[in-house]
Write a protein that holds these residues in place. Structure first.
Motif, PDB file in Angstrom:
ATOM      1  N   PHE A 134      84.077  94.564 -18.392  1.00 34.57           N
ATOM      2  CA  PHE A 134      82.875  94.572 -19.221  1.00 34.57           C
ATOM      3  C   PHE A 134      82.647  93.218 -19.888  1.00 34.57           C
ATOM      4  O   PHE A 134      81.544  92.659 -19.844  1.00 34.57           O
ATOM      5  N   THR A 135      83.675  92.680 -20.522  1.00 34.57           N
ATOM      6  CA  THR A 135      83.523  91.406 -21.221  1.00 34.57           C
ATOM      7  C   THR A 135      83.246  90.261 -20.253  1.00 34.57           C
ATOM      8  O   THR A 135      82.481  89.344 -20.566  1.00 34.57           O
ATOM      9  N   THR A 136      83.846  90.311 -19.081  1.00 35.83           N
ATOM     10  CA  THR A 136      83.625  89.252 -18.090  1.00 35.83           C
ATOM     11  C   THR A 136      82.200  89.281 -17.564  1.00 35.83           C
ATOM     12  O   THR A 136      81.517  88.253 -17.521  1.00 35.83           O
ATOM     13  N   VAL A 137      81.744  90.468 -17.180  1.00 41.90           N
ATOM     14  CA  VAL A 137      80.401  90.589 -16.607  1.00 41.90           C
ATOM     15  C   VAL A 137      79.337  90.267 -17.648  1.00 41.90           C
ATOM     16  O   VAL A 137      78.408  89.490 -17.387  1.00 41.90           O
ATOM     17  N   THR A 138      79.445  90.863 -18.836  1.00 38.00           N
ATOM     18  CA  THR A 138      78.417  90.632 -19.850  1.00 38.00           C
ATOM     19  C   THR A 138      78.426  89.185 -20.341  1.00 38.00           C
ATOM     20  O   THR A 138      77.365  88.603 -20.610  1.00 38.00           O
ATOM     21  N   GLY A 139      79.611  88.581 -20.441  1.00 34.06           N
ATOM     22  CA  GLY A 139      79.673  87.190 -20.853  1.00 34.06           C
ATOM     23  C   GLY A 139      79.037  86.260 -19.836  1.00 34.06           C
ATOM     24  O   GLY A 139      78.331  85.311 -20.202  1.00 34.06           O
ATOM     25  N   THR A 140      79.246  86.555 -18.569  1.00 36.87           N
ATOM     26  CA  THR A 140      78.648  85.734 -17.513  1.00 36.87           C
ATOM     27  C   THR A 140      77.139  85.905 -17.464  1.00 36.87           C
ATOM     28  O   THR A 140      76.383  84.936 -17.389  1.00 36.87           O
ATOM     29  N   VAL A 141      76.699  87.158 -17.530  1.00 38.39           N
ATOM     30  CA  VAL A 141      75.258  87.433 -17.463  1.00 38.39           C
ATOM     31  C   VAL A 141      74.529  86.836 -18.656  1.00 38.39           C
ATOM     32  O   VAL A 141      73.436  86.271 -18.510  1.00 38.39           O
ATOM     33  N   ALA A 143      75.124  84.233 -20.212  1.00 36.69           N
ATOM     34  CA  ALA A 143      75.066  82.778 -20.137  1.00 36.69           C
ATOM     35  C   ALA A 143      74.019  82.276 -19.146  1.00 36.69           C
ATOM     36  O   ALA A 143      73.725  81.079 -19.115  1.00 36.69           O
ATOM     37  N   ILE A 144      73.445  83.168 -18.348  1.00 41.91           N
ATOM     38  CA  ILE A 144      72.460  82.753 -17.342  1.00 41.91           C
ATOM     39  C   ILE A 144      71.107  82.566 -18.029  1.00 41.91           C
ATOM     40  O   ILE A 144      70.597  83.498 -18.659  1.00 41.91           O
ATOM     41  N   PRO A 145      70.481  81.399 -17.919  1.00 37.03           N
ATOM     42  CA  PRO A 145      69.150  81.205 -18.524  1.00 37.03           C
ATOM     43  C   PRO A 145      68.123  82.152 -17.908  1.00 37.03           C
ATOM     44  O   PRO A 145      68.191  82.471 -16.716  1.00 37.03           O
ATOM     45  N   GLU A 146      67.173  82.594 -18.736  1.00 38.63           N
ATOM     46  CA  GLU A 146      66.152  83.528 -18.245  1.00 38.63           C
ATOM     47  C   GLU A 146      65.360  82.949 -17.078  1.00 38.63           C
ATOM     48  O   GLU A 146      65.022  83.661 -16.130  1.00 38.63           O
ATOM     49  N   PHE A 147      65.071  81.655 -17.150  1.00 33.21           N
ATOM     50  CA  PHE A 147      64.304  81.012 -16.088  1.00 33.21           C
ATOM     51  C   PHE A 147      65.050  81.084 -14.759  1.00 33.21           C
ATOM     52  O   PHE A 147      64.482  81.447 -13.721  1.00 33.21           O
ATOM     53  N   VAL A 179      60.194  92.200 -16.303  1.00 30.49           N
ATOM     54  CA  VAL A 179      60.896  92.964 -17.347  1.00 30.49           C
ATOM     55  C   VAL A 179      62.401  92.864 -17.150  1.00 30.49           C
ATOM     56  O   VAL A 179      63.159  92.704 -18.118  1.00 30.49           O
ATOM     57  N   LEU A 180      62.845  92.932 -15.901  1.00 33.64           N
ATOM     58  CA  LEU A 180      64.276  92.810 -15.616  1.00 33.64           C
ATOM     59  C   LEU A 180      64.799  91.437 -16.025  1.00 33.64           C
ATOM     60  O   LEU A 180      65.889  91.319 -16.614  1.00 33.64           O
ATOM     61  N   ALA A 181      64.021  90.397 -15.756  1.00 31.49           N
ATOM     62  CA  ALA A 181      64.436  89.045 -16.138  1.00 31.49           C
ATOM     63  C   ALA A 181      64.576  88.908 -17.647  1.00 31.49           C
ATOM     64  O   ALA A 181      65.436  88.172 -18.138  1.00 31.49           O
ATOM     65  N   LEU A 182      63.752  89.616 -18.393  1.00 26.20           N
ATOM     66  CA  LEU A 182      63.799  89.545 -19.854  1.00 26.20           C
ATOM     67  C   LEU A 182      64.896  90.412 -20.461  1.00 26.20           C
ATOM     68  O   LEU A 182      65.381  90.122 -21.564  1.00 26.20           O
ATOM     69  N   THR A 183      65.283  91.486 -19.791  1.00 24.97           N
ATOM     70  CA  THR A 183      66.198  92.458 -20.403  1.00 24.97           C
ATOM     71  C   THR A 183      67.667  92.231 -20.092  1.00 24.97           C
ATOM     72  O   THR A 183      68.524  92.627 -20.883  1.00 24.97           O
ATOM     73  N   VAL A 184      67.978  91.607 -18.975  1.00 22.48           N
ATOM     74  CA  VAL A 184      69.380  91.497 -18.562  1.00 22.48           C
ATOM     75  C   VAL A 184      70.217  90.779 -19.615  1.00 22.48           C
ATOM     76  O   VAL A 184      71.294  91.252 -20.004  1.00 22.48           O
ATOM     77  N   GLY A 185      69.738  89.641 -20.107  1.00 22.57           N
ATOM     78  CA  GLY A 185      70.488  88.901 -21.123  1.00 22.57           C
ATOM     79  C   GLY A 185      70.656  89.675 -22.418  1.00 22.57           C
ATOM     80  O   GLY A 185      71.782  89.808 -22.922  1.00 22.57           O
ATOM     81  N   PRO A 186      69.561  90.184 -23.010  1.00 19.93           N
ATOM     82  CA  PRO A 186      69.703  90.979 -24.235  1.00 19.93           C
ATOM     83  C   PRO A 186      70.603  92.199 -24.077  1.00 19.93           C
ATOM     84  O   PRO A 186      71.333  92.556 -25.005  1.00 19.93           O
ATOM     85  N   ILE A 187      70.549  92.856 -22.921  1.00 22.95           N
ATOM     86  CA  ILE A 187      71.430  94.009 -22.707  1.00 22.95           C
ATOM     87  C   ILE A 187      72.886  93.579 -22.786  1.00 22.95           C
ATOM     88  O   ILE A 187      73.721  94.247 -23.418  1.00 22.95           O
ATOM     89  N   ALA A 188      73.216  92.463 -22.151  1.00 22.72           N
ATOM     90  CA  ALA A 188      74.599  91.979 -22.161  1.00 22.72           C
ATOM     91  C   ALA A 188      75.051  91.639 -23.581  1.00 22.72           C
ATOM     92  O   ALA A 188      76.146  92.027 -24.020  1.00 22.72           O
TER      93      ALA A 188
END
Length: 310
Positions: A134-141, A143-147, A179-188
């Motif tokens: 969980f910590t590895t996946v969410t930390g990696t996700v 860190a990915i810029p929305e763009f 919507v997916l591009a905007l939500t992935v980072g906040p979810i993590a």
């Protein structure tokens, strides 16, 4: 008193935002009218356009006119199209709000149960493999810029697989990728925060007492754990979700979404400063308003914060 202090703080912040947005057009090097009309435009035309826009007036008169216009809904006139900027905002704002609201709801609906579930699953050092994953996946996700994420989604799901439209606003399917591009980072980020807070709450005395009473899992976690976890994370969650409105700028441009973000980029490239000025003002006002509502909600849910004045 708590509400009055928050209202006074909101009013002061809006005043600063108003001054900052007004300063945009005056801090940009060069003559914005000349930049908009082009280097070959006759001097007479430039002077007439400046007079038409009131840019030949003393700075304090321009500021007073700008404040009066904002308070009455007059945000100026586009340099390029000559249309009212308020009309541009009214036309584009709904599309941006749709994206931000959908992204906020989905982020909360996914991050809250995910974070609480992982806290319960990994409490007291249980399931270390789940915690590491969980910590590895969410930390990696996170860190990915929305763009970059938006471009990757287009390449995979639109260009390669052809499952979803790559751009535009045309039907429910066109909402999925932006919507997916905007939500992935906040979810993590939110799920990590909620998990940490939930772990802390699980070790509190009231939770030990509830477990000692042999309450069912539903009553234990939904009635005791979840409300206290949400109260603790409300401020951070509000700040994060408030950033989704201005965060739509890059995403809208990737997906050619007809919102404020795309119009702001166009106005900057075209040196249409009144439009860019108004969009910045709207974005800032929305963020301030959301933060105000979060403060009020936190004061209602946790009266101690209102007493402390935080």
């Amino acid at each position: 008193m708590f509400l009055l202090r928050r209202l006074a703080r909101l009013a002061a912040s809006l005043a600063v935002l108003l001054a900052a947005s007004f300063s945009m057009i005056h801090l940009i090097p060069g003559d914005p009218v000349r930049a908009a009309l082009g280097a070959t435009a006759p001097a007479e035309l430039v002077a007439a356009r400046r007079a038409e826009l009131g840019l030949d007036q003393p700075i304090h008169q321009q500021l007073l006119a700008y404040v009066k216009g904002v308070l009455t809904g007059d945000l100026g006139t586009s340099f390029q199209t000559r249309e009212a900027v308020a009309g541009v905002i009214a036309d584009r704002l709904p599309s941006t709000v749709e994206l931000a609201v959908l992204a906020s709801l989905i982020a909360l609906l996914v991050a809250v149960p995910l974070g609480v579930w992982l806290a319960i699953r990994t409490h007291n050092g249980r399931n270390p493999g789940s915690e590491l994953a969980f910590t590895t996946v969410t930390g990696t996700v996170a860190a990915i810029p929305e763009f970059l994420l938006a471009v990757g989604l287009v390449v995979v799901f639109a260009t390669t697989l052809g499952w979803l439209p790559p751009a535009g606003k045309d039907g429910p399917a066109s909402y999925v990728l932006p919507v997916l591009a905007l939500t992935v980072g906040p979810i993590a980020i939110l799920s990590r925060l909620i998990r940490v807070e939930a772990l802390r709450e699980l070790d509190m005395d009231y939770m030990r007492m509830a477990r000692a009473k042999h309450l069912t899992g539903r009553r234990l976690y939904l009635r005791h754990l979840l409300p206290n976890t949400l109260t603790a994370t409300l401020t951070v969650a509000g700040l994060l979700l408030a950033s989704l409105i201005p965060g739509t700028v890059l995403v809208e441009n990737v997906f050619a979404w007809p919102g404020l973000g795309q119009r702001m980029t166009e106005s900057i490239l075209q040196k249409d400063y009144p439009v860019a000025q108004a969009v910045v003002l709207v974005y800032g006002a929305v963020v301030l308003l959301v933060n105000f509502l979060v403060d009020v909600a936190l004061g209602v849910l946790d009266p101690r914060s209102a007493i402390r004045g935080t």
